[in-house]
Motif scaffolding. Structure first.
Motif, short mmCIF file in Angstrom:
data_model
loop_
_atom_site.label_atom_id
_atom_site.label_comp_id
_atom_site.label_asym_id
_atom_site.label_seq_id
_atom_site.Cartn_x
_atom_site.Cartn_y
_atom_site.Cartn_z
N LEU A 135 0.82 -1.22 0.00
CA LEU A 135 0.00 0.00 0.00
C LEU A 135 0.85 1.26 0.00
CD1 LEU A 135 -2.85 -1.05 2.46
CD2 LEU A 135 -3.07 -0.59 0.01
N LEU A 136 2.02 1.20 0.62
CA LEU A 136 2.87 2.38 0.71
C LEU A 136 3.72 2.61 -0.54
CD1 LEU A 136 4.17 2.17 4.40
CD2 LEU A 136 2.29 3.56 3.49
N SER A 137 3.85 1.60 -1.38
CA SER A 137 4.81 1.71 -2.48
C SER A 137 4.22 1.66 -3.88
CB SER A 137 5.87 0.61 -2.36
OG SER A 137 5.29 -0.67 -2.53
N PHE A 138 2.96 1.25 -4.05
CA PHE A 138 2.47 1.00 -5.42
C PHE A 138 2.46 2.26 -6.27
CE2 PHE A 138 -1.61 2.45 -3.79
CZ PHE A 138 -2.25 2.99 -4.90
N THR A 139 2.23 3.42 -5.65
CA THR A 139 2.21 4.67 -6.42
C THR A 139 3.55 4.94 -7.08
OG1 THR A 139 0.52 5.64 -5.00
CG2 THR A 139 1.86 7.17 -6.28
N SER A 140 4.64 4.61 -6.39
CA SER A 140 5.97 4.89 -6.94
C SER A 140 6.22 4.08 -8.20
CB SER A 140 7.05 4.59 -5.90
OG SER A 140 7.10 3.21 -5.59
N PHE A 141 5.73 2.84 -8.26
CA PHE A 141 5.92 2.01 -9.45
C PHE A 141 5.16 2.58 -10.65
CE2 PHE A 141 6.69 -1.01 -5.97
CZ PHE A 141 7.92 -1.49 -6.34
N LEU A 142 3.90 2.96 -10.42
CA LEU A 142 3.09 3.49 -11.51
C LEU A 142 3.63 4.84 -12.00
CD1 LEU A 142 -0.53 2.62 -10.35
CD2 LEU A 142 0.90 1.41 -12.00
N MET A 143 4.04 5.69 -11.07
CA MET A 143 4.57 6.99 -11.47
C MET A 143 5.88 6.84 -12.25
SD MET A 143 2.36 9.22 -10.61
CE MET A 143 3.14 10.82 -10.65
N ALA B 282 13.23 2.74 6.93
CA ALA B 282 13.87 3.61 5.93
C ALA B 282 13.51 3.16 4.52
CB ALA B 282 15.38 3.60 6.13
N MET B 283 13.45 1.86 4.29
CA MET B 283 13.10 1.34 2.96
C MET B 283 11.67 1.73 2.60
SD MET B 283 13.90 -0.35 0.22
CE MET B 283 15.35 -1.36 0.53
N LEU B 284 10.74 1.56 3.53
CA LEU B 284 9.34 1.93 3.25
C LEU B 284 9.18 3.43 3.06
CD1 LEU B 284 8.84 -1.04 4.05
CD2 LEU B 284 6.77 -0.28 5.22
N GLY B 285 9.92 4.21 3.86
CA GLY B 285 9.88 5.66 3.70
C GLY B 285 10.39 6.09 2.34
N PHE B 286 11.42 5.42 1.87
CA PHE B 286 11.99 5.69 0.55
C PHE B 286 10.97 5.41 -0.55
CE2 PHE B 286 14.11 3.46 -3.06
CZ PHE B 286 14.79 4.54 -3.62
N MET B 287 10.29 4.27 -0.48
CA MET B 287 9.31 3.90 -1.50
C MET B 287 8.14 4.88 -1.50
SD MET B 287 10.72 1.18 -2.83
CE MET B 287 9.46 0.30 -3.75
N LEU B 288 7.65 5.24 -0.34
CA LEU B 288 6.53 6.17 -0.23
C LEU B 288 6.90 7.55 -0.76
CD1 LEU B 288 3.67 6.84 0.80
CD2 LEU B 288 4.69 7.33 3.04
N ALA B 289 8.09 8.01 -0.40
CA ALA B 289 8.53 9.35 -0.80
C ALA B 289 8.67 9.46 -2.31
CB ALA B 289 9.86 9.69 -0.13
N ARG B 290 9.13 8.41 -2.98
CA ARG B 290 9.26 8.45 -4.43
C ARG B 290 7.93 8.78 -5.08
NH1 ARG B 290 11.41 2.69 -5.88
NH2 ARG B 290 10.71 3.36 -7.95
N GLY B 291 6.87 8.10 -4.68
CA GLY B 291 5.56 8.36 -5.27
C GLY B 291 5.05 9.75 -4.97
N ILE B 292 5.25 10.23 -3.74
CA ILE B 292 4.78 11.57 -3.36
C ILE B 292 5.52 12.64 -4.14
CG2 ILE B 292 4.69 13.23 -1.48
CD1 ILE B 292 4.20 10.88 0.42
N PHE B 293 6.83 12.53 -4.22
CA PHE B 293 7.62 13.55 -4.93
C PHE B 293 7.26 13.60 -6.42
CE2 PHE B 293 11.28 13.09 -1.64
CZ PHE B 293 10.58 13.90 -0.78
N GLN B 294 7.04 12.43 -7.03
CA GLN B 294 6.69 12.41 -8.45
C GLN B 294 5.29 12.99 -8.68
OE1 GLN B 294 7.70 8.19 -8.99
NE2 GLN B 294 9.07 8.77 -10.64
#
Length: 433
Positions: free
Chosen positions: A356-364, A408-420
């Motif tokens: 749930l925390l990372s799927f946005t980063s993959f699509l973006m 830290a790994m989950l924060g990294f994945m979540l941040a990628r999607g938010i920043f994009q």
């Protein structure tokens, strides 16, 4: 539109899922040899090759975006030229790795600094698998080009065939010939070249008509060549950030002790399974976003974006449920070491939260690649690495230990999607102005 998405996503899911499946089989083969050293050695060897080969992942991503836009614009000259440029870079890169294999190994094992028994096994694995470099990097170029040409079936067939060969040979070499880690490496080496030859066959069989549009003059056109280099340069830097994060993750695991290294290596397979599954839809985003941008079709572009996020939400929920109720069973499939399973259970909560925390980063990522918005991919990835991953780990590691690494790994994945998402309008929608 759902059919178009699934026509690209499903074959890529099938091909992508064979990659973590292969990793699972490799770990399972080593995990059933009775020593935790073998699991750690495969993890360390894999980390080195992730660093080497993921560094060339820009060839797949950059080639997909450029080719998809050329396909959408019906530019047949640029379609075939993008493949030849990618293959040329792949050839140069593989020569570099093979010639410098020993210095690369010496530096890698010095940085990782694992226990002597683990390092010895990992080196025997490394010095065999390194000879697969031309095939592995070349397949990045072919895969990106096929997807850009809206052909997801060819990469699927290549991946499935080569990984079946890989798994079969690795099992035979390990358990029948008692080759241990060297058997896994040799199985990978042979399978990668089988995949490369199959890719060449598909191009000759189905795309030979495009060769009439190829020329040396077209390949070295300054404007197109500069665009190819700029796009791939940014994606290369973006990829280096991902490599750094995963290398840091494994290195810190190894520096703790070999038990934590084994635990984290097993749990990372959960991340890889989800990521390669989600990448099927990210690849659909690359191909279709690039196509509709090239064709200047804003209506279809907006529709595909909306549907992709619906699919992403549903899939992430399903994976969360699967990991919550089946995590322990998956661990048991990976290893029969009761102590390793018991240690891993303490960190399963982070695996459950991951989808749930990372799927946005993959699509973006897929959307930005299709739009060839490589500069913004670089900026957002660097921000997620330097402003989120590293500070989170060092702030929390003193009192949370290995939990800090996963946070830290989950924060990294979540941040990628938010920043994009913040840069979406400026990076992607501008392509229609």
């Amino acid at each position: 539109m759902n059919r178009r998405i699934l026509n690209i996503a499903i074959p890529n899911i099938v091909s992508n899922i064979t990659i973590p499946l292969l990793g699972l089989v490799d770990l399972a083969l080593m995990g059933h040899l009775g020593k935790v050293d073998f699991i750690g050695a495969i993890a360390l060897g894999g980390t080195i090759f992730n660093f080497l080969y993921w560094g060339f992942a820009f060839l797949r991503m950059g080639t997909t975006g450029i080719t998809a836009q050329a396909f959408g614009a019906r530019n047949l000259h640029e379609s075939i030229l993008s493949l030849s440029r990618a293959l040329f870079v792949a050839l140069l890169g593989s020569i570099f790795i093979i010639v410098l294999q020993k210095p690369i190994a010496d530096l890698s094992f010095w940085i990782i600094n694992s226990e002597v028994s683990v390092e010895h096994i990992a080196k025997s694995y490394y010095y065999i698998r390194v000879w697969a470099a031309p095939a592995t990097i070349g397949l990045y170029a072919f895969s990106g080009w096929f997807i850009g040409m809206q052909n997801a079936k060819a990469p699927m067939i290549i991946a499935v065939v080569s990984n079946i060969i890989n798994i079969s040979l690795s099992y035979y070499f390990v358990f029948e010939l008692n080759m241990e880690a060297q058997g896994v490496a040799l199985g990978t080496l042979i399978a990668q070249y089988c995949g490369l030859f199959l890719a060449i066959y598909f191009v000759l069989r189905y795309y030979s008509r495009l060769f009439k549009y190829w020329s040396i003059k077209g390949m070295i056109k300054i404007k197109e060549l500069k665009y190819f280099v700029v796009v791939n340069k940014d994606i290369f830097i973006r990829t280096l950030c991902i490599i750094f994060v995963f290398t840091f993750f494994t290195t810190e695991s190894a520096n703790t002790n070999k038990n934590i290294l084994a635990v984290n290596s097993l749990l990372l397979q959960f991340l890889f399974i989800f990521s390669y599954f989600m990448d099927g839809f990210a690849f659909a985003a690359e191909a279709l976003v690039g196509k509709y941008i090239g064709a200047k079709n804003n209506k279809h572009f907006e529709k595909v974006i909306r549907l992709l996020f619906i699919w992403g939400t549903v899939i992430s929920i399903l994976f969360t449920i699967a990991y919550a109720f089946g995590g322990n069973s998956m661990l048991s499939l990976l290893t029969n070491a009761a102590s390793t399973i018991a240690d891993a259970q303490a960190y399963l909560i982070w695996i459950i939260l991951l989808p749930l925390l990372s799927f946005t980063s993959f699509l973006m990522d897929g959307i930005f690649i299709g739009a060839t918005a490589s500069a913004y991919m670089r900026k957002t990835m660097m921000a997620a690495t330097l402003l989120i991953f590293i500070p989170l780990y060092y702030f929390l590691s003193g009192f949370l230990g290995n939990h800090a690494l996963w946070i830290a790994m989950l924060g990294f994945m979540l941040a990628r999607g938010i920043f994009q998402a913040v840069y979406y309008k400026k990076a992607v929608l501008v392509r229609f102005e």
